[in-house]
Design a protein around this motif. Structure first.
Motif, PDB file in Angstrom:
ATOM      1  N   LYS A   3      20.315  59.335   5.506  1.00 54.36           N
ATOM      2  CA  LYS A   3      20.808  58.100   6.603  1.00 54.36           C
ATOM      3  C   LYS A   3      19.590  57.250   6.945  1.00 54.36           C
ATOM      4  CE  LYS A   3      24.717  56.527   8.332  1.00 54.36           C
ATOM      5  NZ  LYS A   3      25.634  56.163   7.593  1.00 54.36           N
ATOM      6  N   ILE A   4      19.665  56.111   6.774  1.00 53.56           N
ATOM      7  CA  ILE A   4      18.341  55.002   7.376  1.00 53.56           C
ATOM      8  C   ILE A   4      18.888  54.085   8.133  1.00 53.56           C
ATOM      9  CG2 ILE A   4      17.628  55.351   4.737  1.00 53.56           C
ATOM     10  CD1 ILE A   4      18.418  52.488   4.291  1.00 53.56           C
ATOM     11  N   THR A   5      17.994  53.683   9.194  1.00 57.38           N
ATOM     12  CA  THR A   5      18.110  52.604  10.013  1.00 57.38           C
ATOM     13  C   THR A   5      18.122  51.159   9.316  1.00 57.38           C
ATOM     14  OG1 THR A   5      15.740  52.097  10.568  1.00 57.38           O
ATOM     15  CG2 THR A   5      17.080  54.276  11.724  1.00 57.38           C
ATOM     16  N   ALA A   6      18.447  50.283  10.044  1.00 61.34           N
ATOM     17  CA  ALA A   6      18.504  48.933   9.692  1.00 61.34           C
ATOM     18  C   ALA A   6      17.045  48.527   9.548  1.00 61.34           C
ATOM     19  CB  ALA A   6      19.133  47.971  10.690  1.00 61.34           C
ATOM     20  N   ARG A   7      16.087  48.827  10.306  1.00 58.60           N
ATOM     21  CA  ARG A   7      14.680  48.615  10.190  1.00 58.60           C
ATOM     22  C   ARG A   7      14.256  49.061   8.740  1.00 58.60           C
ATOM     23  NH1 ARG A   7      11.382  51.074  14.428  1.00 58.60           N
ATOM     24  NH2 ARG A   7      12.302  49.309  15.881  1.00 58.60           N
ATOM     25  N   GLN A   8      14.484  50.578   8.557  1.00 59.54           N
ATOM     26  CA  GLN A   8      14.174  51.063   7.323  1.00 59.54           C
ATOM     27  C   GLN A   8      14.452  50.253   5.898  1.00 59.54           C
ATOM     28  OE1 GLN A   8      15.246  55.002   8.174  1.00 59.54           O
ATOM     29  NE2 GLN A   8      13.402  55.510   9.319  1.00 59.54           N
ATOM     30  N   ARG A   9      15.726  50.151   6.171  1.00 56.15           N
ATOM     31  CA  ARG A   9      16.509  48.993   4.991  1.00 56.15           C
ATOM     32  C   ARG A   9      15.922  47.989   4.781  1.00 56.15           C
ATOM     33  NH1 ARG A   9      21.702  47.860   2.885  1.00 56.15           N
ATOM     34  NH2 ARG A   9      22.726  49.673   4.162  1.00 56.15           N
ATOM     35  N   ARG A  10      15.407  47.213   5.876  1.00 54.40           N
ATOM     36  CA  ARG A  10      14.702  46.024   5.721  1.00 54.40           C
ATOM     37  C   ARG A  10      13.319  45.905   4.973  1.00 54.40           C
ATOM     38  NH1 ARG A  10      14.131  41.343   3.755  1.00 54.40           N
ATOM     39  NH2 ARG A  10      13.006  39.859   4.925  1.00 54.40           N
ATOM     40  N   MET A  11      12.466  47.114   5.383  1.00 55.54           N
ATOM     41  CA  MET A  11      11.331  47.615   4.781  1.00 55.54           C
ATOM     42  C   MET A  11      11.430  48.016   3.291  1.00 55.54           C
ATOM     43  SD  MET A  11       9.508  49.684   7.944  1.00 55.54           S
ATOM     44  CE  MET A  11       9.038  48.748   9.416  1.00 55.54           C
ATOM     45  N   ILE A  12      12.491  48.835   3.040  1.00 55.39           N
ATOM     46  CA  ILE A  12      12.574  49.075   1.520  1.00 55.39           C
ATOM     47  C   ILE A  12      12.949  47.868   0.746  1.00 55.39           C
ATOM     48  CG2 ILE A  12      14.261  50.368   0.157  1.00 55.39           C
ATOM     49  CD1 ILE A  12      14.400  52.530   2.263  1.00 55.39           C
ATOM     50  N   ASP A  82      25.724  49.794  -0.761  1.00 49.02           N
ATOM     51  CA  ASP A  82      26.906  50.515  -0.485  1.00 49.02           C
ATOM     52  C   ASP A  82      26.491  51.331   0.991  1.00 49.02           C
ATOM     53  OD1 ASP A  82      28.115  49.888  -2.620  1.00 49.02           O
ATOM     54  OD2 ASP A  82      27.328  51.570  -3.820  1.00 49.02           O
ATOM     55  N   GLU A  83      25.306  51.548   1.289  1.00 43.08           N
ATOM     56  CA  GLU A  83      25.052  52.386   2.428  1.00 43.08           C
ATOM     57  C   GLU A  83      25.179  51.309   3.794  1.00 43.08           C
ATOM     58  OE1 GLU A  83      23.287  55.431   4.858  1.00 43.08           O
ATOM     59  OE2 GLU A  83      24.108  55.396   2.850  1.00 43.08           O
ATOM     60  N   LYS A  84      25.857  51.972   4.754  1.00 44.55           N
ATOM     61  CA  LYS A  84      25.711  51.353   6.008  1.00 44.55           C
ATOM     62  C   LYS A  84      24.546  51.872   6.948  1.00 44.55           C
ATOM     63  CE  LYS A  84      30.818  50.822   6.096  1.00 44.55           C
ATOM     64  NZ  LYS A  84      32.143  50.659   6.979  1.00 44.55           N
ATOM     65  N   PRO A  85      24.032  51.102   7.629  1.00 42.71           N
ATOM     66  CA  PRO A  85      22.721  51.561   8.346  1.00 42.71           C
ATOM     67  C   PRO A  85      23.089  52.293   9.637  1.00 42.71           C
ATOM     68  CG  PRO A  85      23.156  49.344   8.667  1.00 42.71           C
ATOM     69  CD  PRO A  85      23.960  49.725   7.620  1.00 42.71           C
TER      70      PRO A  85
END
Length: 687
Positions: A3-12, A82-85
């Motif tokens: 599970k990742i946060t929205a911030r981590q998603r943006r960095m990836i 597909d992942e929801k933050p």
């Protein structure tokens, strides 16, 4: 996937979106956190990447990179879709709140918002405090009352303006018209697309294009997207039953010659048939107003002639950069024209508080570090208000970078079309980079994405785009304007394995009449047109002394129009109103002189003219400035590119103290002789 946060998603997303890595500072700037936070988040991100067989590489001086097999990269991209933050970023929350409130028919409870976003009521209240100034910019009111909830009050037209701005600040053109899917897993992204009517946007776009109006094809890309968004939002609001009330102003200009009502009626009828939606008359008038505004906004597209404030900014900026680098930027007319076209809408967006988005800022700062600092210092020396953000500095750097790399065209073998969403700066930079790195590619021209979707395949061999296009993947290749070493290899492979294999061999007749000869004929025609425009303007140039004793500015301008030849202006009243309106919008005074340039384009002006007036009595303009000499430049609404070039050149000459002195003191013949010599030099430089 962990599970990742929205911030981590943006960095990836940032890390896998580039091939050469990002520094921690660049990632911090893009995500709005500290460098320390970036390093802390990398520990969790590294664990996520391992699950896909990928490694996080951190190299001093090169930044942070993701390394591993392409299969793992693709699997990660699909998972991100597909992942929801686990939570919403602060920016995502505010977009969600604005979308919900602008579509809501009744007040929304703070508790309901907090529950939907999985935050506290206090967090929502803090968000609303930050959103209130943004809402006010559109004449809207954010209403909050205990026990009542929260809502946005205001006219339907202002709500549509707010929605259009929200989309412009948070969506790229690829999001709206391309096949990009990286952001599709974000609920806020989907919500914003729905709120601006993305589901019907391509139907609206196709209907608009089918009208076969020549002015649509002439619109700059950013203006075209504003119009398309305006129409798409209108359709969406009609679907929701949010109509423009009879008591609201429909936005149709008071001084309009009603040129677009008939066209709006035709478009509305086609849209009604296609989408089975009824358009009341107020909605039709609103669409006519949209047409008027976009036509007025690009009336000087490409050459912002007559805007002396803008001319001075471009002149001083170019001079500042030239002094710092020793490079003769002032001699590059292509640079000046590009800056004029870019800076005018950019300054308007900055002054309106629009967020500037530049996805290439990180690579630009890394690859053009010295030039970035030079341009930043040169802009700061201008002391513009408000301060120009780094995102905009990045676009300016691309203009100057293109000027530095501009080379003479070589003989090419592959005909290419460029499609760039970031505007003129990126297309020119990419064109010069291609000329340098791949001289076998001939750049025919740069076009917009909507032109690309309709361009016959036989007119080019290769289409190179910086954005996703609504086209099959074998029709174009997507690269960045900076053209990295890896992208050069990809482009070469695409040319060899796709372009050259698919290209239909030319017949002997086509070989005998190559593209370069067709282009030569077009250039000759353009040169001929420029000569005709210059000669016509110079022959029609007149000087008149004017006794305006006791007369107001309006009466003085009216007296000036009365002295024109009878075949120049059709309706003096409308042209006078437009001249006065322009003076109210911005000063027409040439800096540090007693000379003013009044100019206008209108369908009530029949031919271009240049007329000089020396007044017996000075007139006071905006800013309490007195002027005794007025140069009047008039032109029809519809003008060729060549006419705009000449008018732009004359406007630029007004920054020359020698011409100003001639206009203030010398005879008509002497002024005409000076203009003739300068325009001849301009023409000789073009050929």
């Amino acid at each position: 996937m962990r599970k990742i946060t929205a911030r981590q998603r943006r960095m990836i997303e940032l890390l896998i979106g580039v091939s050469e890595g990002n520094t921690a500072a660049e990632i911090a700037a893009a995500t709005g956190v500290s460098v320390r936070t970036v390093h802390r988040e990398m520990e969790d991100i590294e664990l996520v990447l391992r699950g896909y067989g990928l490694d996080l590489i951190r190299k001093s001086g090169k930044g942070i990179q993701v390394s591993g097999p392409e299969a793992g990269m693709e699997k990660l991209r699909m998972a991100l879709r597909d992942e929801k933050p686990a939570d919403y970023s602060g920016e995502d929350r505010k977009v969600y709140e604005l979308c919900l409130l602008l579509e809501a028919e009744e007040p929304v409870k703070l508790f309901a918002l907090a529950h939907s976003l999985k935050v506290t009521v206090a967090t929502i209240s803090y968000d609303l405090d930050e959103l209130e100034p943004w809402v006010k910019k559109f004449g809207l009111l954010l209403v909050r009352r205990r026990g009542y909830g929260v809502e946005i009050n205001g006219s339907e037209i202002d709500k549509r303006r707010a929605l259009g701005r929200l989309a412009a600040e948070h969506l790229d053109q690829s999001d709206l018209v391309g096949h990009a899917q990286l952001n599709e897993g974000r609920p806020v992204f989907k919500m914003l697309l729905s709120t601006v009517g993305q589901g019907n946007l391509m139907h609206v776009e196709n209907t608009l294009w089918d009208m076969d109006w020549s002015w649509i094809a002439e619109l700059p890309e950013i203006v075209y997207m504003e119009l398309l968004l305006g129409l798409s939002v209108t359709v969406r609001r009609l679907e929701l039953g949010r109509l423009i009330g009879s008591s609201e102003e429909h936005g149709y200009p008071l001084l309009s010659d009603h040129r677009n009502i008939a066209g709006a009626e035709q478009l509305v009828q086609r849209l009604a048939d296609t989408l089975t939606i009824e358009f009341p008359r107020n909605e039709m008038l609103y669409i006519a107003g949209l047409f008027d505004r976009v036509q007025d906004s690009f009336s000087t597209a490409g050459y912002a002639y007559g805007d002396m404030e803008l001319m001075e900014i471009v002149y001083r900026l170019t001079d500042n950069v030239m002094r710092r680098t020793g490079i003769s930027f002032q001699s590059d007319r292509t640079l000046r024209e590009g800056l004029l076209e870019h800076i005018d809408p950019a300054l308007k967006r900055i002054r309106e508080g629009t967020r500037i988005r530049n996805p290439l800022l990180g690579p630009i700062r890394r690859d053009f570090e010295y030039l970035f600092e030079v341009v930043r210092s040169s802009v700061e020396e201008l002391e513009l208000t408000p301060r120009i953000p780094d995102e905009e500095i990045g676009f300016l750097v691309m203009h100057f970078g293109a000027s530095m790399e501009r080379l003479n065209q070589l003989r090419r073998s592959v005909r290419a079309i460029l499609v760039c969403a970031s505007g003129l700066s990126s297309s020119r930079l990419l064109a010069t980079r291609l000329s340098k790195e791949m001289p076998q590619i001939e750049i025919l021209r740069s076009i917009s994405w909507y032109e690309a979707a309709r361009l016959p395949e036989e007119e080019y061999d290769l289409m190179i785009s910086t954005i996703d296009l609504p086209l099959p993947k074998d029709r174009y290749i997507k690269i960045s304007p900076l053209l990295t070493a890896e992208e050069i290899e990809q482009l070469l492979s695409f040319v060899q394995n796709t372009t050259l294999k698919n290209r239909v061999p030319r017949t002997s007749e086509e070989t005998a009449s190559p593209q370069r000869e067709e282009g030569a004929l077009e250039r000759l025609q353009s040169h001929k047109a420029i000569l005709e425009v210059m000669v016509g303007l110079l022959k029609r140039f007149r000087f008149h002394p004017l006794d305006n004793s006791g007369m107001s500015l309006a009466a003085t301008l009216s007296g000036m129009l009365d002295k024109l030849d009878g075949d120049v202006v059709e309706d003096h009243g409308i042209v006078l109103d437009r001249l006065l309106e322009r003076e109210r919008m911005a000063s027409q005074v040439i800096p540090d002189t007693a000379l003013a340039l009044f100019h206008s384009r209108s369908s009530h002006i029949l031919k271009s003219s240049l007329t000089l007036y020396r007044l017996d009595q000075p007139v006071v303009l905006e800013g309490e400035t007195e002027v005794r000499v007025i140069l009047l430049m008039l032109a029809p609404r519809k003008l060729s590119k060549e006419s705009l070039e000449v008018l732009s050149e004359i406007s630029a000459l007004l920054l020359n103290s020698e011409l100003v002195q001639l206009l203030e003191e010398r005879t008509e013949a002497e002024i005409r002789a000076y203009l003739s010599a300068e325009l001849l030099r301009f023409f000789q430089n073009k050929i």
